[in-house]
Design a protein around this motif. Structure first.
Motif, mmCIF file in Angstrom:
data_model
loop_
_atom_site.group_PDB
_atom_site.id
_atom_site.type_symbol
_atom_site.label_atom_id
_atom_site.label_comp_id
_atom_site.label_asym_id
_atom_site.label_seq_id
_atom_site.Cartn_x
_atom_site.Cartn_y
_atom_site.Cartn_z
ATOM 1 N N SER A 1 1.881 3.282 33.335
ATOM 2 C CA SER A 1 2.280 3.448 34.736
ATOM 3 C C SER A 1 1.989 4.842 35.247
ATOM 4 O O SER A 1 1.528 5.017 36.377
ATOM 5 C CB SER A 1 3.767 3.125 34.894
ATOM 6 O OG SER A 1 3.990 1.769 34.584
ATOM 7 N N SER B 1 2.524 -0.918 42.604
ATOM 8 C CA SER B 1 3.937 -1.223 42.797
ATOM 9 C C SER B 1 4.670 -1.465 41.460
ATOM 10 O O SER B 1 5.750 -0.908 41.248
ATOM 11 C CB SER B 1 4.076 -2.425 43.734
ATOM 12 O OG SER B 1 5.409 -2.632 44.086
ATOM 13 N N LEU C 1 5.223 1.912 39.793
ATOM 14 C CA LEU C 1 6.347 2.648 40.363
ATOM 15 C C LEU C 1 7.670 2.101 39.837
ATOM 16 O O LEU C 1 8.575 2.869 39.489
ATOM 17 C CB LEU C 1 6.304 2.592 41.893
ATOM 18 C CG LEU C 1 7.395 3.362 42.615
ATOM 19 C CD1 LEU C 1 7.309 4.855 42.292
ATOM 20 C CD2 LEU C 1 7.300 3.128 44.116
ATOM 21 N N ALA C 2 7.776 0.788 39.735
ATOM 22 C CA ALA C 2 9.006 0.183 39.193
ATOM 23 C C ALA C 2 9.232 0.605 37.744
ATOM 24 O O ALA C 2 10.370 0.903 37.347
ATOM 25 C CB ALA C 2 8.925 -1.338 39.291
ATOM 26 N N CYS D 1 9.715 -0.103 45.919
ATOM 27 C CA CYS D 1 8.452 -0.712 45.484
ATOM 28 C C CYS D 1 7.863 -1.614 46.562
ATOM 29 O O CYS D 1 6.644 -1.692 46.707
ATOM 30 C CB CYS D 1 8.667 -1.491 44.193
ATOM 31 S SG CYS D 1 9.005 -0.430 42.782
ATOM 32 N N THR D 2 8.703 -2.275 47.327
ATOM 33 C CA THR D 2 8.211 -3.105 48.421
ATOM 34 C C THR D 2 7.602 -2.239 49.517
ATOM 35 O O THR D 2 6.541 -2.563 50.059
ATOM 36 C CB THR D 2 9.340 -3.987 48.984
ATOM 37 O OG1 THR D 2 9.849 -4.806 47.914
ATOM 38 C CG2 THR D 2 8.855 -4.873 50.104
ATOM 39 N N ASN E 1 8.227 -8.067 43.560
ATOM 40 C CA ASN E 1 8.933 -6.918 42.980
ATOM 41 C C ASN E 1 10.271 -7.315 42.386
ATOM 42 O O ASN E 1 10.682 -6.776 41.358
ATOM 43 C CB ASN E 1 9.109 -5.818 44.030
ATOM 44 C CG ASN E 1 7.825 -5.076 44.279
ATOM 45 O OD1 ASN E 1 7.113 -4.731 43.349
ATOM 46 N ND2 ASN E 1 7.515 -4.844 45.539
ATOM 47 N N CYS F 1 11.085 -6.709 38.508
ATOM 48 C CA CYS F 1 12.269 -5.936 38.086
ATOM 49 C C CYS F 1 13.183 -6.767 37.196
ATOM 50 O O CYS F 1 13.792 -6.235 36.260
ATOM 51 C CB CYS F 1 13.012 -5.399 39.306
ATOM 52 S SG CYS F 1 12.172 -3.989 40.056
#
Length: 149
Positions: free
Chosen positions: A42, A84, A87-88, A110-111, A17, A21
């Motif tokens: 997404s 994940s 979501l980011a 996200c994690t 993640n 990012c």
């Protein structure tokens, strides 16, 4: 052994993640077209994930797989892999600017979401294929595909 794998997935998800990012920050945020494309895809992934959660909560794993067919496994795997990052994307590339300004909060969220996805993957996999992949309702022994050593 599964508990160890789940715990090990936390630092792996954290590193993945963080790298994703950083990619968003250095490349995707620079292009409006790429940002919009990422956000649209997404939202689609998160929408499919929401439908999957509703199905799992209302019908259960095996009944959901029976209703949808093999596409359930494909959609589940796509949501597992892309959940994940999706979501980011939504949190950092949103239409009106980022929903969350702090990158470390996005990575933490996200994690945590990735951990949820890993646990969900174990639950769905064991319900469909059994603990060793052969004895569940969709395992190798049930569908007639038996591999001999």
């Amino acid at each position: 052994m599964e508990g160890f794998a789940i715990l090990l997935s936390i630092p792996v998800a954290l590193v993945a993640n963080t790298a994703y990012c950083a990619f968003l920050n250095f490349y995707a945020m620079k292009s409006d077209l790429i940002s919009r494309l990422f956000v649209c895809v997404s939202w689609l992934v998160l929408g499919v994930f929401s439908v999957e959660l509703l199905l799992l909560a209302s019908q259960g794993v095996v009944r959901s797989r029976t209703l949808i067919g093999p596409a359930f496994s494909v959609a589940h795997f796509v949501c597992f892999l892309l959940g994940s990052p999706a979501l980011a994307d939504v949190l950092s590339l949103g239409r009106r600017g980022p929903l969350v300004d702090r990158w470390y909060l996005i990575i933490a969220g996200c994690t945590a979401f990735a951990l949820f996805l890993v646990v969900q993957q174990y639950v769905v996999s064991e319900a469909l294929y059994g603990p060793n992949g052969t004895e569940g309702p969709f395992g190798e022994k049930r569908v007639g595909i038996i591999f001999s050593p």
